[in-house]
Design a protein around this motif. Structure first.
Motif: not given
Length: 194
Positions: A97-100, A114-117, A122-124
């Motif tokens: 996916g993508e990580l911004k 932000t980005g993919s699930p 990971w933030q959770e």
């Protein structure tokens, strides 16, 4: 070979080629970052800790980008320079996916991810660790870096204090890891626990 057979063969090749391209794209990890404080020309590294592989790119217009084959069974670090400052690196379990990443300064502290699930999960986990252990995902690496610095200058008191912090965090994180894994048994990130 008849004209109709050739046409059908061509369509089959195009469909297979298109499907393979889509499958390959689904396995890709794309990282885009923009931090206005990053200096053009600075080298940024993407390190796969499990496979012990490294890729690098340079900052251009305060941005950098990586394209890599995704492997959610690995742990990655993105860091600015070979000897990054405390807030110029982050660890993450990254799937396809993508990580911004966007921020206001020259570091990842306070930046938006932000980005993919996998980013949200990971933030959770990071928030969960902060609540349960008093510090987030990067705490062990931060303590390890400080331990190295204290050892390099021969600061015995700092070494003792940091070792106590390290052991305390490890004990808290063992308890937190069990709780996290019980709540998220099917998440690849659960392999890292806390």
């Amino acid at each position: 070979m008849t004209r109709k057979t050739k046409r059908n063969l061509l369509w089959t090749i195009l469909l297979v080629s298109s499907s393979a391209t889509q499958l390959l794209a689904q396995q890709q990890l794309k990282i885009n970052a923009e931090l206005p404080g990053l200096k053009d020309g600075e080298k940024v590294y993407l390190i796969d800790y499990v496979k012990q592989q490294m890729d690098s790119t340079r900052v251009e217009n305060h941005k950098f980008e990586f394209m890599a084959k995704a492997d959610s069974s690995s742990l990655y670090v993105v860091q600015v320079g070979l000897q990054p400052k405390e807030d110029q690196y982050f660890y993450m379990d990254m799937g396809a996916g993508e990580l911004k990443v966007s921020g206001k300064g020259d570091s990842f502290k306070g930046a938006a991810f932000t980005g993919s699930p996998f980013v949200a999960k990971w933030q959770e986990l990071d928030v969960f660790l902060q609540q349960q252990c008093g510090a987030g995902i990067n705490h062990i690496s931060e303590l390890t870096q400080k331990l190295g610095q204290a050892q390099a200058v021969g600061d015995a008191q700092a070494l003792e204090d940091l070792q106590k912090q390290y052991l305390t965090y490890i004990e808290k994180s063992k308890v937190a890891a069990k709780e996290w894994i019980a709540k998220n048994p099917d998440e690849p990130i659960s392999a890292y626990g806390c």
